[in-house]
Design a protein around this motif. Structure first.
Motif, PDB file in Angstrom:
ATOM      1  N   VAL A 180       0.835  -1.202   0.000  1.00  0.00           N
ATOM      2  CA  VAL A 180       0.000   0.000   0.000  1.00  0.00           C
ATOM      3  C   VAL A 180       0.868   1.250   0.000  1.00  0.00           C
ATOM      4  O   VAL A 180       0.658   2.186  -0.787  1.00  0.00           O
ATOM      5  CB  VAL A 180      -0.961  -0.003   1.206  1.00  0.00           C
ATOM      6  N   PHE A 181       1.873   1.288   0.869  1.00  0.00           N
ATOM      7  CA  PHE A 181       2.723   2.477   0.970  1.00  0.00           C
ATOM      8  C   PHE A 181       3.585   2.658  -0.279  1.00  0.00           C
ATOM      9  O   PHE A 181       3.846   3.785  -0.699  1.00  0.00           O
ATOM     10  CB  PHE A 181       3.600   2.400   2.222  1.00  0.00           C
ATOM     11  N   GLU A 210       5.987   5.994   8.769  1.00  0.00           N
ATOM     12  CA  GLU A 210       6.234   5.293   7.510  1.00  0.00           C
ATOM     13  C   GLU A 210       5.251   5.731   6.427  1.00  0.00           C
ATOM     14  O   GLU A 210       5.605   5.777   5.240  1.00  0.00           O
ATOM     15  CB  GLU A 210       6.169   3.783   7.750  1.00  0.00           C
ATOM     16  N   LEU A 211       4.049   6.120   6.829  1.00  0.00           N
ATOM     17  CA  LEU A 211       3.086   6.658   5.871  1.00  0.00           C
ATOM     18  C   LEU A 211       3.569   7.992   5.308  1.00  0.00           C
ATOM     19  O   LEU A 211       3.528   8.212   4.092  1.00  0.00           O
ATOM     20  CB  LEU A 211       1.719   6.815   6.553  1.00  0.00           C
ATOM     21  N   ILE A 212       4.056   8.875   6.161  1.00  0.00           N
ATOM     22  CA  ILE A 212       4.518  10.183   5.658  1.00  0.00           C
ATOM     23  C   ILE A 212       5.793  10.038   4.830  1.00  0.00           C
ATOM     24  O   ILE A 212       6.035  10.825   3.922  1.00  0.00           O
ATOM     25  CB  ILE A 212       4.699  11.217   6.796  1.00  0.00           C
ATOM     26  N   LEU A 213       6.605   9.009   5.145  1.00  0.00           N
ATOM     27  CA  LEU A 213       7.825   8.781   4.357  1.00  0.00           C
ATOM     28  C   LEU A 213       7.495   8.308   2.943  1.00  0.00           C
ATOM     29  O   LEU A 213       8.311   8.456   2.020  1.00  0.00           O
ATOM     30  CB  LEU A 213       8.730   7.752   5.047  1.00  0.00           C
ATOM     31  N   ALA A 214       6.307   7.723   2.769  1.00  0.00           N
ATOM     32  CA  ALA A 214       5.885   7.279   1.439  1.00  0.00           C
ATOM     33  C   ALA A 214       5.354   8.439   0.602  1.00  0.00           C
ATOM     34  O   ALA A 214       5.073   8.261  -0.590  1.00  0.00           O
ATOM     35  CB  ALA A 214       4.831   6.182   1.559  1.00  0.00           C
ATOM     36  N   CYS A 215       5.213   9.613   1.214  1.00  0.00           N
ATOM     37  CA  CYS A 215       4.815  10.810   0.465  1.00  0.00           C
ATOM     38  C   CYS A 215       6.073  11.526  -0.041  1.00  0.00           C
ATOM     39  O   CYS A 215       7.160  11.358   0.505  1.00  0.00           O
ATOM     40  CB  CYS A 215       4.006  11.746   1.358  1.00  0.00           C
ATOM     41  N   ARG A 216       5.888  12.351  -1.080  1.00  0.00           N
ATOM     42  CA  ARG A 216       7.047  13.044  -1.659  1.00  0.00           C
ATOM     43  C   ARG A 216       7.570  14.150  -0.732  1.00  0.00           C
ATOM     44  O   ARG A 216       8.764  14.399  -0.670  1.00  0.00           O
ATOM     45  CB  ARG A 216       6.661  13.674  -3.009  1.00  0.00           C
TER      46      ARG A 216
END
Length: 696
Positions: A95-96, A120-126
């Motif tokens: 998902v991430f 880890e969710l925010i790290l998957a954002c640009r």
């Protein structure tokens, strides 16, 4: 864009500029814990976004308290029990990674706590923008649960900010403030909380260009030769703090990073397999159990109004002064009484040091100091809702003090004692309202030790006990209710360990050997260093009170040291010599052979006394006992507490060891009352009994 799709945990909106906003709002919870359902919905959303290709995607939390507290630990436990951790980890990674691959700008807007899976969710954002306030905290605390990040944390963070900065974040679990996160490059911008979403939209339209130096560092610290050279150094630094056999997770995280190549898929595969392996270790199972125990202690003060605004403390010594300072730090009005101002002033000076360290800003320090007032005359008693006695350990002196305080109470005030060893059934005898009297036993140093023993006696009103538990919660402490027998819980269990260790010291076992063996078991500090740190005078005082009750004797030579002014760390002389706050431990002969039963002689008296506390009903159940001992003594958290240690080692095996020690060294090792307690027969990790009553 999302026609026909219904979501329970995500709110979606599309504005006129083509930006999609995803608001995480987990149903039925006060905070966002990332569950399988949350991930599955996000997966559906990202799948649609990949097709629709919006102008940009903004992800934030609709919860006022923070972004996300991490993965749902209850679900993780179920996956571990059913051996499906790997599948669960891989699902979250998919998902991430799909989010990370979206062909449009993505920005995370962060406020409050952003931990573990949330990070880890925010790290998957640009890009990332964080609220510029004290509440914002960003971290990867998985090592505290015996695992390491599994949804891309080890794969992405080192590549974002450089391995030399990323590894300490993952290996210690300590969170970053908003400003520190910006300085390291974890976030790209800060914004006032009220302007957070506006700043996020601005970042979507005009992405932040990362400085060349940051990008160069991220690249240089992750190339293969650097990873091979740097990993052994980081392993050595980590090994100086924790033992690999006790806490394997930090070492596993280093190895995942060391082996991780340029392919994100390869790095994620290594990460997932490592977490799945760690999830099966006793360390992870015990640390997760400790997490639930901590949540249970936190929840004990819930649902009751403590009704306390003004706290009056009598006794401005180290304990009383620091209790007063901490209560004022947490927002209470506090008056501090002692015989003369010269006894109170050092406590006020220590309080200022604490506030300057914790609060930083002068106006906040002054506000805290204004809440803490010296009160030589004791006038604060009349206005107090809670009076805490923290004078020296003498029953007659305490009773005389209560006789002066209690008549000044108007209605439902609480009278509490900070005694560390005197039974409350004895102290409450002269009181007009013994039902309003209880113990609030803090531990030194007050600002650092999380536990408070709320001490019962046979006449205590249960409603007042609940108010005391709620007060402990309000000042950020973990309360455990205990029976008011000698030593209560923590000191009763700790004292046999300290006394046996001092006996071994007198027998000629070098202090450094005793300390090393205790740390090898997992104690945070060895017993000889601990005795000096607590103070030999305190050990003797508590020991005199407890030794007859425990069937023990004070070790020879202790009184002689005290008469010579050698009380330990505070005098620079004790069992060790101290210099600038550090023990100067003597060298041990390299050929010295450690007795085979040394560790058992030190540790098993603690376990034996824990069983006796269970048998005597000192606490309500075995889980609370383990929690109290872990948070009150630092008892090896990876072992889960003395009762959990006993279960894992085998009740019959440990009892047999005690019986053999009793034959060899004396009756003090004989198994005590409580070895037939049904709680000892439990096996495995019964997490369902530890689930906190509140939210995730």
């Amino acid at each position: 864009m999302f026609e026909g799709l219904r979501f329970n945990h995500w709110k979606t909106s599309l504005d006129e500029s083509g930006i999609v906003t995803l608001s995480l709002d987990r149903a039925g919870a006060h905070v966002n814990a990332i569950s399988r359902a949350v991930l599955d919905e996000l997966g559906q959303i990202v799948e649609r976004l990949a097709i629709e290709k919006p102008v940009g995607v903004l992800i934030h939390s609709a919860k006022p308290f923070g972004f996300a507290v991490g993965a749902d630990i209850k679900e993780f436990v179920q996956y571990a029990q059913h051996d499906t951790v790997l599948e669960s980890i891989e699902n979250g990674q998919r998902v991430f990674e799909a989010l990370a691959r979206l062909p449009c700008p993505t920005v995370a807007a962060i406020h409050g706590a952003c931990m573990g899976g949330g990070t880890e969710l925010i790290l998957a954002c640009r890009q990332r923008v964080a609220a510029d306030d004290e509440k914002t905290r960003i971290g990867l605390p998985e090592v505290m649960l015996g695992i390491h990040p599994g949804w891309g944390g080890t794969a992405r963070l080192p590549r974002l900010i450089g391995a030399t900065e990323a590894l300490p974040i993952m290996l210690t679990g300590r969170p970053l403030s908003a400003k520190r996160a910006l300085a390291l490059g974890v976030v790209d911008r800060l914004a006032p909380p009220a302007e957070l979403l506006a700043e996020a939209r601005s970042l979507l339209r005009r992405p932040h260009a990362r400085p060349f130096a940051q990008r160069a560092k991220a690249w240089a610290t992750n190339i293969w030769p650097v990873r091979q050279a740097l990993a052994p150094m980081v392993i050595k630094q980590t090994a100086a703090k924790v033992r690999k056999e006790h806490y394997p997770a930090p070492f596993a995280a280093i190895e995942v990073w060391r082996r991780g190549g340029s392919s994100i898929n390869q790095r994620l595969k290594l990460e997932a397999r490592s977490v799945a392996k760690l999830a099966q270790t006793p360390t992870a199972q015990n640390l997760i159990r400790v997490f639930f125990l901590q949540e249970r202690l936190k929840s004990q003060g819930s649902g009751t109004e403590h009704g306390i605004e003004h706290v009056h403390v009598v006794g401005a010594g180290v304990m009383g002064g620091d209790i007063a300072a901490w209560a004022a730090f947490k927002g209470f009005t506090v008056t501090l009484q002692d015989r003369e101002m010269k006894f109170i002033q050092p406590a006020l000076d220590r309080a200022r040091e604490l506030y300057e360290k914790k609060l930083k800003q002068p106006e906040k320090v002054q506000a805290a100091m204004a809440r803490l007032r010296a009160d030589v005359e004791g006038n604060g008693v009349k206005e107090a809702d809670l009076a805490i006695e923290a004078i020296f350990e003498n029953a007659q002196a305490k009773e005389a003090l209560y006789a002066g305080i209690e008549p000044q109470f108007q209605a439902d005030e609480i009278l509490a004692t900070n005694t560390s060893s005197i039974p409350l059934d004895e102290l409450r005898k002269g009181l007009a309202k013994p039902q309003h009297f209880l113990g609030l036993h803090f531990f030194n140093p007050v600002a650092q030790m999380p536990l408070v023993e709320v001490v019962r006696h046979d006449s205590l009103d249960p409603g007042y006990e609940k108010r005391a538990l709620a007060f402990c919660k309000a000042i950020g402490k973990l309360p455990v209710a205990v029976k008011g027998t000698p030593g209560f819980l923590v000191n009763r269990i700790l004292m046999p360990y300290l006394l046996e260790s001092m006996r071994l010291y007198n027998e000629g076992i070098p202090g450094p050997v005793l300390d090393k063996e205790a740390k090898k078991f997992g104690m945070p500090m060895g017993p000889i260093e601990l005795a000096d740190t607590v103070g030999l005078d305190v050990c003797a005082s508590v020991g005199k009170e407890l030794a007859p009750f425990l069937g023990l004797e004070l070790p020879a030579g202790l009184e002689d040291r005290l008469e010579a002014g050698k009380r330990g760390k505070k005098d620079g002389q004790g069992l060790y010599t101290w210099h600038e706050g550090k023990a100067q431990k003597p060298e041990v002969d390299p050929d010295y052979v450690v007795p085979a039963d040394l560790q058992d002689r030190m540790i098993l008296p603690m376990v034996n006394e824990a069983v006796a506390c269970l048998g005597d009903g000192v606490v309500d159940d075995a889980d609370l006992l383990d929690a109290g001992v872990i948070f009150g003594t630092g008892f090896a958290p990876f072992r889960g507490g003395p009762i959990q240690y006993l279960r894992s080692e085998g009740v019959g095996i440990v009892r047999g060891k005690l019986e053999r020690l009793a034959q060899r060294y004396g009756e003090r090792f004989a198994p005590k009352n409580g070895w037939e307690h049904q709680a000892l027969a439990k096996t495995g990790f019964e997490f369902e009994n530890l689930t906190p009553t509140g939210d995730e």
